[in-house]
Design a protein around this motif. Structure first.
Motif, PDB file in Angstrom:
ATOM      1  N   VAL A 151     -15.071  33.450 -29.194  1.00  0.00           N
ATOM      2  CA  VAL A 151     -15.596  32.556 -28.152  1.00  0.00           C
ATOM      3  C   VAL A 151     -14.526  31.620 -27.597  1.00  0.00           C
ATOM      4  O   VAL A 151     -14.787  30.875 -26.665  1.00  0.00           O
ATOM      5  CB  VAL A 151     -16.810  31.727 -28.635  1.00  0.00           C
ATOM      6  CG1 VAL A 151     -17.955  32.627 -29.028  1.00  0.00           C
ATOM      7  CG2 VAL A 151     -16.433  30.774 -29.740  1.00  0.00           C
ATOM      8  N   THR A 152     -13.338  31.681 -28.144  1.00  0.00           N
ATOM      9  CA  THR A 152     -12.273  30.804 -27.653  1.00  0.00           C
ATOM     10  C   THR A 152     -11.258  31.548 -26.792  1.00  0.00           C
ATOM     11  O   THR A 152     -10.413  30.925 -26.158  1.00  0.00           O
ATOM     12  CB  THR A 152     -11.544  30.129 -28.828  1.00  0.00           C
ATOM     13  OG1 THR A 152     -11.097  31.132 -29.738  1.00  0.00           O
ATOM     14  CG2 THR A 152     -12.466  29.148 -29.544  1.00  0.00           C
ATOM     15  N   ALA A 184     -15.918  39.486 -17.975  1.00  0.00           N
ATOM     16  CA  ALA A 184     -16.270  40.862 -17.612  1.00  0.00           C
ATOM     17  C   ALA A 184     -16.227  41.780 -18.833  1.00  0.00           C
ATOM     18  O   ALA A 184     -17.083  42.661 -18.981  1.00  0.00           O
ATOM     19  CB  ALA A 184     -15.324  41.380 -16.531  1.00  0.00           C
ATOM     20  N   GLN A 185     -15.259  41.574 -19.704  1.00  0.00           N
ATOM     21  CA  GLN A 185     -15.175  42.382 -20.923  1.00  0.00           C
ATOM     22  C   GLN A 185     -16.334  42.061 -21.871  1.00  0.00           C
ATOM     23  O   GLN A 185     -16.859  42.949 -22.538  1.00  0.00           O
ATOM     24  CB  GLN A 185     -13.839  42.162 -21.625  1.00  0.00           C
ATOM     25  CG  GLN A 185     -12.662  42.702 -20.849  1.00  0.00           C
ATOM     26  CD  GLN A 185     -11.329  42.338 -21.474  1.00  0.00           C
ATOM     27  OE1 GLN A 185     -11.250  41.574 -22.430  1.00  0.00           O
ATOM     28  NE2 GLN A 185     -10.264  42.888 -20.917  1.00  0.00           N
ATOM     29  N   GLU A 186     -16.725  40.805 -21.918  1.00  0.00           N
ATOM     30  CA  GLU A 186     -17.843  40.418 -22.780  1.00  0.00           C
ATOM     31  C   GLU A 186     -19.149  41.011 -22.256  1.00  0.00           C
ATOM     32  O   GLU A 186     -19.996  41.435 -23.032  1.00  0.00           O
ATOM     33  CB  GLU A 186     -17.938  38.894 -22.892  1.00  0.00           C
ATOM     34  CG  GLU A 186     -16.705  38.246 -23.497  1.00  0.00           C
ATOM     35  CD  GLU A 186     -16.272  38.879 -24.802  1.00  0.00           C
ATOM     36  OE1 GLU A 186     -17.055  38.853 -25.776  1.00  0.00           O
ATOM     37  OE2 GLU A 186     -15.150  39.409 -24.854  1.00  0.00           O
ATOM     38  N   ASP A 228     -22.519  30.211 -21.393  1.00  0.00           N
ATOM     39  CA  ASP A 228     -22.559  29.786 -19.990  1.00  0.00           C
ATOM     40  C   ASP A 228     -21.668  30.665 -19.111  1.00  0.00           C
ATOM     41  O   ASP A 228     -22.028  31.006 -17.986  1.00  0.00           O
ATOM     42  CB  ASP A 228     -22.116  28.331 -19.849  1.00  0.00           C
ATOM     43  CG  ASP A 228     -23.136  27.347 -20.373  1.00  0.00           C
ATOM     44  OD1 ASP A 228     -24.292  27.732 -20.614  1.00  0.00           O
ATOM     45  OD2 ASP A 228     -22.761  26.160 -20.546  1.00  0.00           O
ATOM     46  N   ASP A 229     -20.496  31.027 -19.616  1.00  0.00           N
ATOM     47  CA  ASP A 229     -19.550  31.833 -18.840  1.00  0.00           C
ATOM     48  C   ASP A 229     -19.967  33.299 -18.762  1.00  0.00           C
ATOM     49  O   ASP A 229     -19.795  33.946 -17.735  1.00  0.00           O
ATOM     50  CB  ASP A 229     -18.141  31.775 -19.457  1.00  0.00           C
ATOM     51  CG  ASP A 229     -17.459  30.432 -19.277  1.00  0.00           C
ATOM     52  OD1 ASP A 229     -17.943  29.596 -18.486  1.00  0.00           O
ATOM     53  OD2 ASP A 229     -16.429  30.217 -19.946  1.00  0.00           O
ATOM     54  N   VAL A 230     -20.472  33.841 -19.855  1.00  0.00           N
ATOM     55  CA  VAL A 230     -20.716  35.280 -19.952  1.00  0.00           C
ATOM     56  C   VAL A 230     -22.073  35.688 -19.382  1.00  0.00           C
ATOM     57  O   VAL A 230     -22.187  36.723 -18.732  1.00  0.00           O
ATOM     58  CB  VAL A 230     -20.556  35.746 -21.414  1.00  0.00           C
ATOM     59  CG1 VAL A 230     -20.964  37.196 -21.586  1.00  0.00           C
ATOM     60  CG2 VAL A 230     -19.113  35.531 -21.887  1.00  0.00           C
ATOM     61  N   PHE A 231     -23.098  34.885 -19.577  1.00  0.00           N
ATOM     62  CA  PHE A 231     -24.448  35.247 -19.119  1.00  0.00           C
ATOM     63  C   PHE A 231     -24.559  35.006 -17.606  1.00  0.00           C
ATOM     64  O   PHE A 231     -25.188  34.069 -17.147  1.00  0.00           O
ATOM     65  CB  PHE A 231     -25.503  34.427 -19.854  1.00  0.00           C
ATOM     66  CG  PHE A 231     -25.781  34.885 -21.260  1.00  0.00           C
ATOM     67  CD1 PHE A 231     -24.820  35.509 -22.042  1.00  0.00           C
ATOM     68  CD2 PHE A 231     -27.010  34.674 -21.830  1.00  0.00           C
ATOM     69  CE1 PHE A 231     -25.077  35.913 -23.340  1.00  0.00           C
ATOM     70  CE2 PHE A 231     -27.289  35.075 -23.133  1.00  0.00           C
ATOM     71  CZ  PHE A 231     -26.314  35.702 -23.874  1.00  0.00           C
TER      72      PHE A 231
END
Length: 184
Positions: free
Chosen positions: A42-43, A48-50, A80-83
């Motif tokens: 998470v750091t 896009a890869q996630e 927050d970034d991935v979803f």
């Protein structure tokens, strides 16, 4: 089964993350015998890869310490970034949410310095809130995108983790819970 193990530990001056990493390592070793396992950080990630990892996964397991009655900031930022809109969720013509990550499940393994009694009914400090109560936003977030609570994995909440006598029972309890997944 395809399992995504997410170590949600974020550096903190009072916690080195060793126990969280140990629990992740135990899970990798145990689950990779009968399942495909991936482990993002998470750091350090590319959203896009996630997204591709979540598409791939059948089960998402989150591992994190509970800091100040919430998930660590790095895990919150990761979510927050991935979803992302149009990838994890969308809206219909009436503005109602449409989940796009259906057919997946999630669970979590969390550790706390506090003793179990801190979250007992009637405790004035927490006003009787349980850890599950505190983590309802996490549950709702995953369900919002279509990822349901795991049916064969009981969320693990481990208390009093600075007490060295609790570490072996924690490892044993996690192994017992993981064994249910290897039977699927």
């Amino acid at each position: 089964m395809r399992i995504l193990l997410i170590n949600g530990y974020t550096p903190h001056p009072d916690a080195g993350g060793k126990l969280t990493q140990t629990l992740v390592d135990i899970s990798i070793q145990t689950l990779s015998q009968h399942n495909d396992v991936k482990t993002p950080a998470v750091t350090d990630y590319e959203a896009a890869q996630e997204y591709a990892k979540f598409q791939w996964a059948d089960l998402i397991l989150l591992y994190f310490p509970l800091y100040w009655y919430a998930v660590p900031w790095g895990l919150k930022r990761y979510i927050d970034d991935v979803f992302a809109l149009h990838q994890f969720y969308d809206t219909d013509e009436n503005g109602q949410p449409v989940a796009l990550m259906t057919g997946k499940q999630f669970g979590y393994v969390t550790t706390l310095a506090a003793v179990r009694e801190t979250y007992a009914p009637g405790n004035p400090l927490t006003n009787g809130l349980s850890v599950n109560d505190l983590l309802k936003p996490l549950d709702v977030t995953f369900r919002y995108v279509g990822i349901q609570p795991a049916s064969h994995f009981q969320n693990c909440v481990f208390y009093d983790v600075y007490n060295p006598t609790t570490i072996q029972p924690i490892k044993a309890a996690l192994l017992a819970e993981l064994s249910k997944l290897n039977r699927e």
